[in-house]
Design an enzyme around this catalytic site. Structure first.
Site, PDB file in Angstrom:
ATOM      1  N   HIS A  61       0.866  -1.179   0.000  1.00 29.93           N
ATOM      2  CA  HIS A  61       0.000   0.000   0.000  1.00 29.93           C
ATOM      3  C   HIS A  61       0.905   1.232   0.000  1.00 29.93           C
ATOM      4  O   HIS A  61       1.742   1.411   0.897  1.00 29.93           O
ATOM      5  CB  HIS A  61      -0.918   0.003   1.214  1.00 29.93           C
ATOM      6  CG  HIS A  61      -1.878  -1.149   1.233  1.00 29.93           C
ATOM      7  ND1 HIS A  61      -2.111  -1.922   2.347  1.00 29.93           N
ATOM      8  CD2 HIS A  61      -2.662  -1.672   0.257  1.00 29.93           C
ATOM      9  CE1 HIS A  61      -2.989  -2.859   2.063  1.00 29.93           C
ATOM     10  NE2 HIS A  61      -3.342  -2.730   0.802  1.00 29.93           N
ATOM     11  N   GLU A  64       1.740   3.768   3.088  1.00 29.66           N
ATOM     12  CA  GLU A  64       2.208   3.240   4.379  1.00 29.66           C
ATOM     13  C   GLU A  64       3.720   3.443   4.458  1.00 29.66           C
ATOM     14  O   GLU A  64       4.516   2.573   4.120  1.00 29.66           O
ATOM     15  CB  GLU A  64       1.787   1.779   4.509  1.00 29.66           C
ATOM     16  CG  GLU A  64       0.267   1.646   4.499  1.00 29.66           C
ATOM     17  CD  GLU A  64      -0.232   0.209   4.511  1.00 29.66           C
ATOM     18  OE1 GLU A  64       0.601  -0.717   4.591  1.00 29.66           O
ATOM     19  OE2 GLU A  64      -1.463   0.013   4.454  1.00 29.66           O
ATOM     20  N   HIS A 153       3.595  -3.265   6.984  1.00 29.79           N
ATOM     21  CA  HIS A 153       2.481  -2.356   6.711  1.00 29.79           C
ATOM     22  C   HIS A 153       2.307  -1.381   7.877  1.00 29.79           C
ATOM     23  O   HIS A 153       2.884  -1.553   8.950  1.00 29.79           O
ATOM     24  CB  HIS A 153       1.168  -3.140   6.559  1.00 29.79           C
ATOM     25  CG  HIS A 153       1.078  -3.957   5.314  1.00 29.79           C
ATOM     26  ND1 HIS A 153       0.282  -3.609   4.253  1.00 29.79           N
ATOM     27  CD2 HIS A 153       1.685  -5.123   4.968  1.00 29.79           C
ATOM     28  CE1 HIS A 153       0.394  -4.517   3.289  1.00 29.79           C
ATOM     29  NE2 HIS A 153       1.236  -5.456   3.703  1.00 29.79           N
ATOM     30  N   GLU A 217       1.885  -5.200  11.008  1.00 31.61           N
ATOM     31  CA  GLU A 217       1.265  -3.865  11.085  1.00 31.61           C
ATOM     32  C   GLU A 217       1.984  -3.067  12.163  1.00 31.61           C
ATOM     33  O   GLU A 217       1.951  -3.426  13.337  1.00 31.61           O
ATOM     34  CB  GLU A 217      -0.220  -3.984  11.398  1.00 31.61           C
ATOM     35  CG  GLU A 217      -1.023  -4.742  10.349  1.00 31.61           C
ATOM     36  CD  GLU A 217      -1.315  -3.916   9.105  1.00 31.61           C
ATOM     37  OE1 GLU A 217      -1.015  -2.695   9.114  1.00 31.61           O
ATOM     38  OE2 GLU A 217      -1.835  -4.486   8.135  1.00 31.61           O
TER      39      GLU A 217
END
Length: 333
Positions: A61, A64, A153, A217
């Site tokens: 993404h 990010e 991420h 994450e």
């Protein structure tokens, strides 16, 4: 002739959203060389292979940015010999065009384009990148090697547990306890066990190649230059030590919590909505029978008082996943 003057690999990647020429040596190092295979795809090939292969990926993404900064710093440390790696490694910046426009993706979510048939999908830059990344991984992984993949991420929303890992479902692989120690030592708050197939990059490398793979994450999405790098010092240090072969985590768990995915929330139609506000963080805890989401086809309520939600996003396309409901799980120690 490739002009690399005053450019690091991230700069070069962002200025070459598409690259259709031959692979080339980015830099010769004391114990190997860095080879560019495509835009955003950089291989470290050691003179002597260790039997372990590692993929560090980010920017699946494009907005990010903290993982992008972390991976770029690792590459720069290899280039100036302040980091001496021993393992065969592939570094991936997933979506350079989305990175340049500061968006999550250009046309469709790149992290939904793995471990699936792409032949009938509408052509787009994201689809092009999925094909390039999938081919790069296929050419990189060797049959008999020990394979590790960390896909870095940051989340759209704030999280009650700021950092967490998602472990893909693969019943043929037993999770190495060393990975749990690594997560805890790297300041990861929680691990979430997926219980079904997925179309994410980490599921792709786990299911197709038997890699030990995680989606990591690392906090909330922020623009370039606005990340507090102190928040990531533990994970960055671990990633460096893994490459150099010097990593040995303490054999203890101080804070790592475990959850498992219990239900996917699918957006069936335009009437879809959540019962909570957009500001509700990941890991929000529901009361028993509390309404979570609804549309014309389905009304979802909490089963028990320990269910939580991650990745709630009512703005996804119809038919796509709008969130995940998770529940507690015992750590497999």
């Amino acid at each position: 002739m490739i002009n690399k003057e005053n450019q690091d690999f991230l700069d070069w990647t962002r200025s070459h959203e598409e690259y259709n020429e031959r692979p080339f040596v980015w830099k010769k190092l004391s114990n190997g060389e860095l080879i560019v295979h495509n835009t955003g795809v950089l291989e470290f090939l050691p003179k002597l292979k260790s039997g372990k292969q590692i993929i560090y990926s980010c920017a699946i993404h494009g907005n990010e940015t903290a993982p992008i900064e972390i991976i770029n710093d690792l590459i720069n440390s290899l280039c100036d010999d302040s980091l001496i790696a021993i393992h065969h490694t592939l570094f991936i910046f997933g979506n350079p065009r989305a990175m340049n426009i500061g968006k999550r993706f250009c046309h469709e979510n790149l992290n939904r384009l793995f471990a699936r048939d792409l032949s009938q999908r509408e052509e787009s830059y994201d689809l092009l990148r999925a094909r390039i990344i999938r081919q790069s991984v296929d050419e990189f992984f060797e049959k008999e090697s020990e394979k590790i993949h960390y896909d870095l991420h940051t989340a759209i929303k704030e999280s009650a547990l700021p950092t967490f890992a998602i472990y893909p479902h693969n019943p043929s692989i037993s999770l190495d306890k060393e990975q749990l120690y690594f997560l805890d030592d790297s300041n990861i708050d929680a691990i979430i066990f997926n219980t079904d197939r997925a179309t994410t990059f980490s599921y792709h490398t786990s299911s197709l190649y038997g890699a030990t793979s995680f989606t990591l994450e690392l906090g909330k999405v922020r623009p370039f230059g606005e990340n507090n790098r102190e928040d990531f010092k533990e994970i960055e240090n671990s990633l460096r030590l893994i490459l150099s072969g010097d990593y040995s985590p303490p054999r203890e768990i101080k804070k790592l919590q475990a959850f498992q995915i219990e239900k996917e929330i699918i957006k069936h139609d335009d009437s879809f909505n959540f019962s909570f506000s957009e500001e509700t963080p990941n890991f929000h805890l529901f009361k028993d029978e509390e309404l979570i989401s609804s549309d014309k086809q389905e009304r979802i309520t909490a089963l028990g008082s320990e269910q939580r939600i991650i990745f709630p996003n009512a703005g996804v396309k119809i038919g796509e996943r709008a969130g995940l409901i998770i529940g507690p799980k015992r750590l497999p120690l």
